[in-house]
Design an enzyme around this catalytic site. Structure first.
Site, PDB file in Angstrom:
ATOM      1  N   SER A 207       0.642  -1.287  -0.164  1.00 14.04           N
ATOM      2  CA  SER A 207       0.021   0.217  -0.019  1.00 14.04           C
ATOM      3  C   SER A 207       1.005   0.807   0.360  1.00 14.04           C
ATOM      4  CB  SER A 207      -0.839   0.038   1.211  1.00 14.04           C
ATOM      5  OG  SER A 207      -1.910   0.945   1.025  1.00 14.04           O
TER       6      SER A 207
ATOM      7  N   ASP B 218     -10.836  -2.920  -5.165  1.00 13.83           N
ATOM      8  CA  ASP B 218      -9.834  -2.099  -4.631  1.00 13.83           C
ATOM      9  C   ASP B 218      -9.423  -1.017  -5.303  1.00 13.83           C
ATOM     10  OD1 ASP B 218      -7.942  -0.504  -3.351  1.00 13.83           O
ATOM     11  OD2 ASP B 218      -6.201  -2.134  -3.249  1.00 13.83           O
TER      12      ASP B 218
ATOM     13  N   HIS C  90      -8.031  -5.261  -0.752  1.00 16.67           N
ATOM     14  CA  HIS C  90      -7.230  -3.733  -0.337  1.00 16.67           C
ATOM     15  C   HIS C  90      -6.001  -4.774   0.759  1.00 16.67           C
ATOM     16  CE1 HIS C  90      -4.401  -0.564  -0.322  1.00 16.67           C
ATOM     17  NE2 HIS C  90      -3.960  -0.953   0.660  1.00 16.67           N
TER      18      HIS C  90
END
Length: 320
Positions: A156, A259, A289
């Site tokens: 991320s 996501d 995610h």
């Protein structure tokens, strides 16, 4: 047709934090991620031979870091950056991810606690990430011992830092063997609030809400990371905007179908390929995610994460 949402993950989503930016504060975001990690305390962490807390150089002083190691033989070395939207997350919240990375790649993993906004906005986290990589590379004999099998990884926001750091390493003459970019942030121009910029990536609309990470939360994260919205076009924030991606380390890029970041991650994988970089892209069918942290509950998540780490291991083994 894409795979449907994994039903196990569908049951988990309502239990996950960081879903309401209207009430979230930096401290509450940090506390909620810590609480999520601590809720799994009864489940023994993946076992590694050596775990040691150390210091590494940062952009403005020493940083906390944690080393994970399997055995004592020569091995690859990987510098890992945790996720959490730059604002939250730390080496504790991502302890299990770092352990799995060490176990499944055989690498010595150095997980770095970079400075976070709003206390330290951009470029603090990037400067810390690059300084830490340079420091560990210069001291590689203390870690895996093989400078030709040296890589970066992150998930991320950590994937964003790993991608940007890989570009900085190329420019500084530091030759990386591989980069593992797990559902990375790659283009924040517009800070997820501008309709024109969002239209470039349909997943920002398709997955705007309902799948843990929301577009509104990404807007919140960017608002804290970027003291000046104009910084979003800087490649150190948006690696997809780099003038050139040629000569970068081979990459494993993972995305998740459900996501909002899916399409910018896929765009980065395509851009790397267009620049002549060897890339393996895992699309994450049925996943959201954060799925690298859901492997204890979801077999779909565990299997996809293992495939990505296996590809990363193979790239590290080839050497720079």
């Amino acid at each position: 047709m894409p795979a449907p949402l994994d039903p196990v993950i569908a049951q988990i989503i309502p239990l996950l934090p960081l879903r309401d930016p209207t009430t979230m504060t930096p401290q509450s975001a940090r506390d909620s991620l810590r609480a999520l990690a601590e809720s799994r305390a009864a489940v023994p962490p993946p076992p590694v031979d050596i775990v040691a807390d150390i210091k590494v150089k940062g952009g403005a002083g020493p940083l906390d870091a944690r080393v994970y190691r399997i055995g004592t033989n020569s091995a690859p070395t990987v510098v890992f950056f945790h996720g959490g939207g730059w604002v939250a997350g730390d080496i504790e919240t991502h302890d299990r991810q770092a352990r799995n990375l060490a176990i499944e790649t055989g690498a010595v993993v150095v997980s770095v606690d970079y400075r976070r906004p709003p206390e330290t906005p951009f470029p603090g986290a990037f400067e810390d990430a690059f300084a830490a990589v340079r420091d560990v590379f210069d001291r590689v004999a203390e870690f895996g011992g093989d400078a030709k099998r040296f890589g970066v990884a992150g998930d991320s926001a950590g994937g964003n830092l790993a991608a940007a750091t890989a570009i900085a390493c190329r420019d500084a003459g530091i030759r990386l063997a591989a980069q593992l970019l797990v559902y990375p942030v790659t283009d924040v121009v517009g800070s997820y609030a501008d309709a024109h910029d969002n239209a470039r990536f349909p997943s920002r609309t398709e997955n705007a809400e309902g799948y843990f990470l929301t577009r509104a939360t990404m807007e919140w994260f960017c608002g804290h990371y970027l003291a000046d919205p104009a910084h979003a076009s800087n490649w150190r924030v948006s690696p997809l905007r780099a003038p050139s991606l040629e000569g970068l380390a081979p990459a494993v890029v993972t995305t998740a179908w459900f996501d909002p970041l899916r399409d910018e991650g896929a765009a980065y994988a395509r851009a790397l390929e267009a620049a002549g970089v060897r890339v393996k892209h895992h699309e994450g069918p049925g996943l959201i995610h954060g799925y690298f942290g859901l492997g204890d509950a979801s077999e779909v998540a565990r299997a996809e994460a293992r495939r990505a780490r296996a590809d990363f291991k193979a790239l590290l083994a080839r050497g720079a």
